[in-house]
Enzyme design. Structure first.
Site, PDB file in Angstrom:
ATOM      1  N   GLU B  56      30.453 -36.368  12.733  1.00  0.00           N
ATOM      2  CA  GLU B  56      30.368 -37.794  13.064  1.00  0.00           C
ATOM      3  C   GLU B  56      31.717 -38.500  13.032  1.00  0.00           C
ATOM      4  OE1 GLU B  56      28.196 -36.289  11.116  1.00  0.00           O
ATOM      5  OE2 GLU B  56      26.268 -36.590  12.100  1.00  0.00           O
ATOM      6  N   HIS B 125      16.470 -40.562   5.463  1.00  0.00           N
ATOM      7  CA  HIS B 125      16.330 -40.630   6.924  1.00  0.00           C
ATOM      8  C   HIS B 125      15.395 -41.752   7.383  1.00  0.00           C
ATOM      9  CE1 HIS B 125      17.627 -36.494   6.088  1.00  0.00           C
ATOM     10  NE2 HIS B 125      18.125 -36.461   7.297  1.00  0.00           N
TER      11      HIS B 125
END
Lengths: 343, 382
Positions: B56, B125
């Protein structure tokens, strides 16, 4: 394939002049803390000692190639044609500064001179340079991106992630790892696994199966040859390379971090100030790349004493003008602070 | 012309149309476009549609570098939590470079990520992280709640010259709705009144818009007319539309899927308290997730998250001035060991429980900005 042997005396003298310009600019920045206390705020990082490496690398550039270093960023735009007056004014936080007083020493940007910007956060600009190479590839511009960063950056995730992606996508970027032996204040022997194993830092390239080479960064011609080969490779579509350029940072990491109103200035180099290694530092001073390159040009008969003196005088005047320009430039209007938040 | 489409499809439609319109738009991310059968890959080729490794920091950092040199990258990040491993690039690089350069560069990029996956994804998540990004000047934060908004806001995000975090709620992915065909761009920074009402304003984002509309339907059956306002972008925030609604209804409930403390709802409540105080006929109330992580097991998850029932109850409490306790009554703060320790450190332990006298409250109210700066053609906040 052309090498540094093909460089004519004009080009070599140009290189020497650029090295001297960087050195003189940095000297004037350093002296500002004494001559004009309070003129510069925050943290300032100098590139003295890096001149041969910077100029050797940038001498290989094509006209439109981009240059993206870390926050130790004064040297590169000087070579690229940025105005030292505007650069100094930026360091002094003035309205005529390169970034209108919004960036300062760590955040110089001059896209008009192929210098899109820098990051003050260690290692992060490696990803930005890689992204600039993506632009070059997608738009097929033929540009190569020159990415410079210190040995400290190579312990950041951004380094590993970016080099992997550049290798996977075969991006046109040359990574120049400037190993000056100190990440901020910590010696490399305390924090780098390759160094501890007696390996060069260019060994890190093997992790991405890309070329990795170590050169003497105090010799501009060695740097030139290595970077030229890497840039040619990148331009040909073969992807990135990692070049470890070894030299010694001649000033401390930055000016002392003092809380205002306590004055700040450059302390002694960490080798002396932190580790007490006076002889190490004396040795580095003796290996200063600038007199070394001057002597070499003189030995080759390319540079006479009088010419060397003339160049030195010109450079001194140029950087003195930069200081005077910066001092004369008005501060920005406070309400400008809300500009440029959004495009 | 409009077509029934799912929220997820609508986002993809916008990306495809913008990529057809502008060759500078590129799209990459993890686990996407992996085979030659991929429709995006077929349309645009490997040069513009790429697979990224699980990196990322580099994915977002590369987008920043590409953006300042002439591309308009869209990074598929899948889940907003994955941005956390690259937070420097999101909050301290992308929104800073233009400013630090004195306006010399622009950073047009889109960070696309799902959020709020309330389906047993547990603590790492299921989160709603927009509040962490809406306080970063230079960054725009987009949170669509319908298929049409998903398309129009994506098109605007791609065309915007600033870094935009585009957050889509996972729970809305299969939501069907009418979506205009062809070019459809919703300007960033413009709220939408999703349901017109007279008695109370409900401000909600993402999945909570759907929950609030369902609650409003139930309230309507009981004769209560609730107006539902969706800011659609949290930065820039359209305070003007929210204040206008509160001026009309005099009451405000905010619904936020994120935990209460430092939530987007709390920020909006503060704006209304400061700029619309004279319109309020009752205290502002927030319906949010509890200040916990999201638990795995369904009954636990349900307990933590806001729902239709909690919205209905809170609206009624505000309207009928019922003494329904807030999520954390004052007593809870006062019985807090840290607060007591602090109080004990003072000679006068009542320091923290003392109510302010009327004069303390009224004096500042008289000077309160009346919200005019948001209402009378004042420049848009950007």
């Amino acid at each position: 394939m052309p090498t540094s042997d093909d460089l004519g005396s004009d080009r070599l003298i140009w290189m020497y002049t650029q090295m001297l310009r960087i050195r003189e600019f940095e000297e004037r920045v350093k002296r500002t803390f004494l001559e004009h206390p309070g003129a510069m705020r925050g943290h300032t990082h100098l590139g003295d000692g890096a001149e041969a490496s910077i100029v050797g690398a940038l001498a290989t550039r094509h006209e439109t190639d981009l240059v993206m270093p870390s926050y130790r960023c004064h040297g590169y735009p000087i070579v690229l044609g940025s105005s030292p007056c505007k650069m100094m004014a930026e360091l002094y936080g003035r309205s005529d500064g390169l970034c209108r007083g919004f960036g300062g020493s760590m955040h110089l940007a001059d896209p008009a001179h192929h210098f899109p910007g820098t990051s003050g956060i260690i290692g992060q600009s490696i990803a930005h340079a890689t992204g600039a190479a993506l632009t070059a590839q997608v738009k097929n511009t033929g540009q190569v991106v020159y990415c410079f960063f210190g040995d400290g950056s190579t312990k950041q995730g951004a380094f590993f992630e970016s080099l992997n992606m550049a290798a996977v996508w075969k991006l046109p970027v040359v990574y120049v790892l400037e190993n000056n032996e100190y990440q901020a204040y910590t010696h490399i022997s305390l924090e780098d696994a390759n160094h501890l194993a007696g390996d060069p830092l260019s060994k890190k390239a093997a992790a991405f199966s890309i070329p990795g080479i170590t050169v003497d960064g105090t010799d501009p011609l060695q740097v030139y040859d290595a970077v030229l080969a890497a840039a040619d490779r990148a331009r040909a579509g073969a992807g990135p390379s990692l070049i470890e350029s070894k030299f010694y940072r001649l000033s401390a990491h930055g000016n002392a971090i003092n809380v205002p109103p306590a004055p700040t200035q450059f302390p002694e180099h960490e080798a002396v100030g932190v580790y007490g290694k006076k002889s190490e530092y004396r040795q580095a001073q003796a290996a200063d790349p600038i007199p070394r390159f001057r002597d070499e040009l003189m030995r080759k008969g390319m540079l006479a004493d009088a010419e060397a003196q003339r160049i030195a005088d010109t450079v001194r005047c140029e950087m003195d003008d930069a200081v005077q320009f910066a001092l004369a430039s008005p501060p920005p209007a406070p309400e400008e602070a809300t500009n440029y938040v959004y495009a | 012309m409009a077509r029934e489409m799912m929220y997820g499809e609508a986002m993809a439609a916008a990306i495809i149309e913008e990529m057809q319109r502008d060759p500078d738009v590129v799209f990459y991310g993890q686990n996407m476009a992996m085979t030659p059968r991929d429709p995006m890959l077929k349309l645009f080729g490997r040069n513009r549609v790429r697979i990224a490794p699980i990196s990322e920091t580099a994915e977002i950092g590369i987008a920043v570098g590409a953006a300042i040199t002439g591309l308009r990258p869209i990074v598929e990040l899948w889940m907003n939590e994955f941005m956390l491993v690259a937070m420097d690039q999101v909050v301290n690089e992308a929104p800073r470079l233009r400013y630090m350069s004195g306006g010399q560069v622009k950073v047009p990029l889109v960070l696309k990520a799902g959020f709020g996956f309330a389906a047993g994804w547990a603590g790492q998540h299921s989160n709603c992280l927009y509040h962490m990004m809406m306080g970063c000047p230079g960054l725009k934060v987009v949170v669509p709640s319908t298929p049409a908004d998903a398309k129009g806001l994506m098109a605007a995000a791609i065309r915007d010259d600033n870094p935009v975090v585009y957050l889509h709620n996972y729970m809305l992915t299969l939501e069907q709705g009418e979506v205009p065909e062809g070019e459809y761009v919703i300007p960033l920074g413009v709220a939408d009144v999703k349901r017109v009402g007279a008695d109370i304003t409900i401000v909600a984002t993402g999945w909570m818009v759907k929950k609030s509309l369902a609650a409003a339907e139930r309230l309507a059956a009981e004769g209560i007319s609730a107006e539902v306002v969706d800011p659609r972008t949290l930065a820039p925030l359209d305070v003007k539309t929210i204040i206008e609604s509160v001026r009309k209804t005099g009451r405000l409930v905010l619904v936020d899927q994120a935990p209460r403390h430092a939530s987007a709802a709390a920020i909006i409540a503060a704006e209304v308290a400061e700029h619309g105080f004279e319109s309020l006929r009752a205290p502002i109330r927030i319906v949010s997730a509890l200040d916990t992580s999201i638990p795995y097991s369904e009954p636990l998850e349900n307990h933590v998250l806001p729902n239709e029932e909690k919205i209905v109850e809170t609206v009624k409490a505000v309207l009928f001035k019922q003494a329904v306790p807030p999520e954390r009554p004052v007593e809870a703060y006062l019985s807090c060991p840290e607060v007591q320790a602090q109080a004990g450190a003072h000679q006068d332990g009542r320091r923290h429980v003392q109510h302010r006298g009327a004069s303390d409250v009224i004096a500042p109210v008289q000077q309160v900005v009346r919200g005019d700066e948001y209402l009378d053609g004042a420049p848009e906040r950007v």
